[in-house]
Write an enzyme that holds these catalytic residues in place. Structure first.
Site, PDB file in Angstrom:
ATOM      1  N   LYS A 248     -10.422  -0.552  10.937  1.00  0.00           N
ATOM      2  CA  LYS A 248     -10.385  -1.586  10.201  1.00  0.00           C
ATOM      3  C   LYS A 248     -10.695  -2.810  10.786  1.00  0.00           C
ATOM      4  O   LYS A 248     -10.929  -3.925  10.395  1.00  0.00           O
ATOM      5  CB  LYS A 248      -9.159  -1.907   9.350  1.00  0.00           C
ATOM      6  CG  LYS A 248      -9.033  -0.888   8.180  1.00  0.00           C
ATOM      7  CD  LYS A 248      -7.696  -0.954   7.198  1.00  0.00           C
ATOM      8  CE  LYS A 248      -7.176  -0.070   6.535  1.00  0.00           C
ATOM      9  NZ  LYS A 248      -7.826   0.512   5.441  1.00  0.00           N
TER      10      LYS A 248
ATOM     11  N   GLN B  23      -4.543  -4.926   6.811  1.00  0.00           N
ATOM     12  CA  GLN B  23      -5.572  -5.974   6.572  1.00  0.00           C
ATOM     13  C   GLN B  23      -5.862  -7.039   7.526  1.00  0.00           C
ATOM     14  O   GLN B  23      -6.784  -7.923   7.139  1.00  0.00           O
ATOM     15  CB  GLN B  23      -5.310  -6.247   5.191  1.00  0.00           C
ATOM     16  CG  GLN B  23      -5.666  -4.870   4.007  1.00  0.00           C
ATOM     17  CD  GLN B  23      -7.083  -4.402   4.255  1.00  0.00           C
ATOM     18  OE1 GLN B  23      -8.074  -4.852   4.713  1.00  0.00           O
ATOM     19  NE2 GLN B  23      -7.222  -2.929   3.788  1.00  0.00           N
TER      20      GLN B  23
ATOM     21  N   CYS C 116      -4.553   2.632  -3.457  1.00  0.00           N
ATOM     22  CA  CYS C 116      -3.526   2.967  -3.126  1.00  0.00           C
ATOM     23  C   CYS C 116      -2.348   1.757  -3.416  1.00  0.00           C
ATOM     24  O   CYS C 116      -1.568   1.669  -2.820  1.00  0.00           O
ATOM     25  CB  CYS C 116      -3.458   3.291  -1.602  1.00  0.00           C
ATOM     26  SG  CYS C 116      -4.435   4.452  -0.910  1.00  0.00           S
TER      27      CYS C 116
ATOM     28  N   HIS D  73       0.767  -1.130   0.139  1.00  0.00           N
ATOM     29  CA  HIS D  73      -0.074  -0.019  -0.026  1.00  0.00           C
ATOM     30  C   HIS D  73       0.958   1.198  -0.160  1.00  0.00           C
ATOM     31  O   HIS D  73       1.966   1.194   0.511  1.00  0.00           O
ATOM     32  CB  HIS D  73      -0.997   0.027   1.335  1.00  0.00           C
ATOM     33  CG  HIS D  73      -2.125   0.888   1.328  1.00  0.00           C
ATOM     34  ND1 HIS D  73      -1.723   2.145   1.778  1.00  0.00           N
ATOM     35  CD2 HIS D  73      -3.250   0.727   1.243  1.00  0.00           C
ATOM     36  CE1 HIS D  73      -2.794   2.827   2.037  1.00  0.00           C
ATOM     37  NE2 HIS D  73      -3.749   1.992   1.424  1.00  0.00           N
TER      38      HIS D  73
ATOM     39  N   ASP E 185       3.028  -4.609   7.874  1.00  0.00           N
ATOM     40  CA  ASP E 185       2.042  -3.973   7.747  1.00  0.00           C
ATOM     41  C   ASP E 185       0.689  -4.735   7.943  1.00  0.00           C
ATOM     42  O   ASP E 185       0.275  -5.563   7.367  1.00  0.00           O
ATOM     43  CB  ASP E 185       1.855  -3.145   6.413  1.00  0.00           C
ATOM     44  CG  ASP E 185       0.474  -2.487   6.158  1.00  0.00           C
ATOM     45  OD1 ASP E 185      -0.385  -2.407   7.053  1.00  0.00           O
ATOM     46  OD2 ASP E 185       0.522  -1.708   5.162  1.00  0.00           O
TER      47      ASP E 185
HETATM   48  N1  PMP Z   1      -1.992  -0.544   4.547  1.00  0.00           N
HETATM   49  C1  PMP Z   1      -2.725  -1.549   3.970  1.00  0.00           C
HETATM   50  C2  PMP Z   1      -2.435  -2.743   3.525  1.00  0.00           C
HETATM   51  C3  PMP Z   1      -4.197  -0.899   3.971  1.00  0.00           C
HETATM   52  O1  PMP Z   1      -4.982  -1.600   3.487  1.00  0.00           O
HETATM   53  C4  PMP Z   1      -4.217   0.589   4.402  1.00  0.00           C
HETATM   54  C5  PMP Z   1      -5.475   1.167   4.450  1.00  0.00           C
HETATM   55  N2  PMP Z   1      -6.330   1.016   3.048  1.00  0.00           N
HETATM   56  C6  PMP Z   1      -3.222   0.956   4.978  1.00  0.00           C
HETATM   57  C7  PMP Z   1      -2.210   0.476   5.088  1.00  0.00           C
HETATM   58  C8  PMP Z   1      -3.275   2.559   5.713  1.00  0.00           C
HETATM   59  O2  PMP Z   1      -4.287   2.431   6.633  1.00  0.00           O
HETATM   60  P1  PMP Z   1      -4.628   3.804   7.336  1.00  0.00           P
HETATM   61  O3  PMP Z   1      -5.393   4.799   6.125  1.00  0.00           O
HETATM   62  O4  PMP Z   1      -5.749   3.561   8.415  1.00  0.00           O
HETATM   63  O5  PMP Z   1      -3.491   4.529   8.114  1.00  0.00           O
END
Ligand code: PMP
Length: 409
Positions: free
Chosen positions: A228, A205, A366, A122, A202
């Site tokens: 999440k 998810q 993203c 991401h 990370d």
């Molecule tokens: N990493 C992953 C794999 C994600 O799916 C996301 C959220 N879409 C993020 C990081 C970023 O999370 P946040 O916007 O809550 O900081």
């Protein structure tokens, strides 16, 4: 599943119509909904305990401090950290990764060092490392995503070539938010450790969907977001191994993180306070505590089984649709399915599905470099959580059939 409990009654937001249709919420990878117990925990804090933490000696401040620190201890138990001092509250995954990039990386990376990432990261676990590498004169390497649509995964054979002693940090996702790939995180940490590289996982998810234990993963850092995992927005966590945190400089400075301040200079508190300058997000930490209790109440192995089963059902049903390209592995996958339709742009699919009450997400998720590699401008994602049902997948499929017919006509 969930011992016959009707999970949907726990989530007030689900009981609404979008236009004439009942809401079918399949955008859980972007953010999940919150059960009433989480909403109540946040309200109760503001109604009864609202106060600033740590330096107060009155009753409300002591209650707020107790609630905030109990939430930290609960996170430590939730991920099996060795100590609450290894839990730093942040705004979310993005801020957690930035903390490591601006503190650990700024203090430890030198010219010629290498940061290893994967092609499925991401942007939140890519851009902070690009900036950190540029500042230090370090370079970036990527573990390739290989395989055709049905077998997408990380090229683990390439790791031998990529994971050399110059690699000082390996940051990778536990679950890809586009492909649904579950990475072999414990193996990746073990192989990184063998060359002396620090690992950043990370878990955005995975945290709300899979049982997760940082000690058996063997990671150095792990980042996730409360929103999440049935918790509030604006609260997240950075887990860090104590020995690393103790040696790291602060990344933001101000009140709450100092032990002594002179006119000329200051000294810092140890972790976690060192990394939490200013008034923290007390209410949402308390909401996150309630979310963790809720998820453990359902059972995290059961949540994992439920989400995987829905994704498998959805994958098989969607595969029947004409002109569809499914992304990510056909076999073991996390609770989400991404796809592209030959005849309709992802944004049109999402807009049309919304007319049927179905909430999807369309775009690059993203993951711009990954989407470019896959040769797609965008894709559509359906992502599942504890309250989703097989009947909702039927609604999704009916809606997509209508959309395909419309665009083919
Ligand atoms: N990493 C992953 C794999 C994600 O799916 C996301 C959220 N879409 C993020 C990081 C970023 O999370 P946040 O916007 O809550 O900081």
């Amino acid at each position: 599943m969930f011992a016959g409990r009707d999970v949907r009654t726990d989530f007030p937001v689900l009981h609404q119509k979008v236009g004439a249709h009942p809401l079918v919420y399949l955008d859980n990878a972007a953010t999940s909904h919150k059960p009433q117990v989480v909403i109540d925990a946040v309200s109760r804090f503001y109604e009864r305990d609202n106060s600033n933490v740590h330096r107060g000696l009155h009753a409300l401040s002591m209650r707020a401090t107790d609630g905030y620190e109990a939430a930290r201890a609960r996170v430590a138990r939730f991920i099996n950290a060795a100590s609450p001092a290894e839990i730093i509250f942040t705004r979310g995954t993005t801020e957690s990764v930035n903390l490591v990039a601006q503190s650990w990386a700024a203090a430890n990376l030198r010219r010629g060092d290498v940061i290893l990432l994967t092609e499925m990261e991401h942007h939140s676990n890519m851009v902070p490392w690009q900036v950190a590498a540029e500042r230090a004169g370090a370079t970036l390497r990527y573990v390739p995503v290989v395989g055709d649509n049905a077998e997408h995964g990380l090229d683990l054979d390439a790791l031998d070539r990529l994971l050399t002693p110059e690699v000082k940090l390996f940051a990778f996702t536990h679950i890809s938010n586009t492909l649904g790939v579950i990475t072999p995180a414990a193996e990746l940490c073990r192989r990184a450790r063998a060359v002396g590289a620090v690992t950043v996982v990370d878990a955005a998810q995975s945290i709300g969907h899979e049982p997760l234990d940082v000690q058996s993963l063997g990671c150095d850092f792990l980042a996730f977001s409360g929103h999440k995992m049935a918790g509030p927005t604006g609260i997240g966590v950075l887990y860090g191994r104590r020995a690393l945190l103790d040696a790291m400089p602060p990344w933001q400075t101000g009140g709450g993180m100092i032990s002594v301040v002179e006119f000329g200079s200051s000294r810092w508190k140890p972790s976690p306070e060192r990394f939490e300058a200013g008034t923290p997000n007390v209410a949402d930490a308390i909401g996150l505590h309630a979310a963790m209790d809720y998820l453990d109440g359902l059972g995290r192995p059961e949540i994992s089984l439920h989400d995987h089963a829905l994704a498998e059902t959805a994958y098989a049903a969607l595969a029947e649709l004409p002109g569809i390209r499914l992304l990510g592995p056909a076999g073991r996958r996390a609770g989400l399915v991404s796809f592209a339709l030959q005849d309709a742009h992802a944004h049109d699919v999402v807009t049309f599905a919304d007319q049927d009450g179905v909430a999807l997400r369309g775009g690059h998720h993203c993951n711009q470099p990954l989407m470019r590699k896959l040769g797609l401008p965008s894709s559509v994602r359906a992502s599942f959580y504890v309250y989703n049902t097989p009947q909702e997948i039927d609604v999704l499929v009916r809606s997509l059939r209508r959309i395909i017919q419309f665009f083919r006509a």
